[in-house]
Motif scaffolding. Structure first.
Motif, PDB file in Angstrom:
ATOM      1  N   GLN A   1       1.766   1.822   1.221  1.00 18.44           N
ATOM      2  CA  GLN A   1       2.031   0.121   1.427  1.00 18.44           C
ATOM      3  C   GLN A   1       1.190  -0.464   0.152  1.00 18.44           C
ATOM      4  O   GLN A   1       1.868  -1.622  -0.136  1.00 18.44           O
ATOM      5  N   GLU A   2       0.260  -0.029  -0.162  1.00 18.65           N
ATOM      6  CA  GLU A   2      -0.547  -1.090  -1.363  1.00 18.65           C
ATOM      7  C   GLU A   2      -0.128  -0.324  -2.709  1.00 18.65           C
ATOM      8  O   GLU A   2       0.397   0.691  -2.984  1.00 18.65           O
ATOM      9  N   PRO A   3      -0.705  -1.299  -3.578  1.00 15.87           N
ATOM     10  CA  PRO A   3      -0.368  -0.842  -5.098  1.00 15.87           C
ATOM     11  C   PRO A   3      -1.349   0.234  -5.186  1.00 15.87           C
ATOM     12  O   PRO A   3      -2.264   0.583  -4.618  1.00 15.87           O
ATOM     13  N   HIS A   4      -0.801   1.292  -6.029  1.00 16.41           N
ATOM     14  CA  HIS A   4      -1.484   2.351  -6.462  1.00 16.41           C
ATOM     15  C   HIS A   4      -1.769   2.416  -7.751  1.00 16.41           C
ATOM     16  O   HIS A   4      -1.627   1.706  -8.720  1.00 16.41           O
ATOM     17  N   PRO A   5      -3.227   3.208  -8.131  1.00 18.60           N
ATOM     18  CA  PRO A   5      -3.644   3.113  -9.712  1.00 18.60           C
ATOM     19  C   PRO A   5      -2.620   3.886 -10.619  1.00 18.60           C
ATOM     20  O   PRO A   5      -1.870   4.579 -10.060  1.00 18.60           O
TER      21      PRO A   5
END
Length: 101
Positions: free
Chosen positions: A38-42
């Protein structure tokens, strides 16, 4: 303060470019992993289940971003990537679900 790397506007996302970006098995696996988040990933190579070097991973990130499939945020020395699901869905309804399904 973060900034976003250059990417096409929603209306400029081109179907052929998106399909070409998704035709690579490594990029497709990256996309599957991003879609599960759901969130940005590295943007680090070791954050994904792919066997490529960091330079190759950077190439894959650039192709996906320039196709309009992902967005990359720079925060200091760290980069984060997120799927542009809403933008791709607006341009090509059902495409991501079909490709990822």
């Amino acid at each position: 303060m973060s900034r976003t790397l250059p990417q096409p506007d929603r209306d400029d996302i081109d179907l052929v470019t998106v399909l070409r970006a998704l035709a690579d098995p490594v990029r497709l696996e990256i996309l599957r992993e991003l879609a599960a988040q759901q969130e940005p990933h590295p943007c680090s190579a070791d954050a994904y289940d792919v066997d490529v070097k960091a330079a190759t991973m950077s190439h894959h990130w650039r192709v996906l971003r320039e196709a309009g499939v992902t967005t990359t945020f720079v925060d200091g020395r760290r980069r984060w990537v997120g799927l542009r699901r809403e933008d791709v869905e607006k341009r090509f309804p059902g495409l991501l679900d079909s490709v990822l399904g």
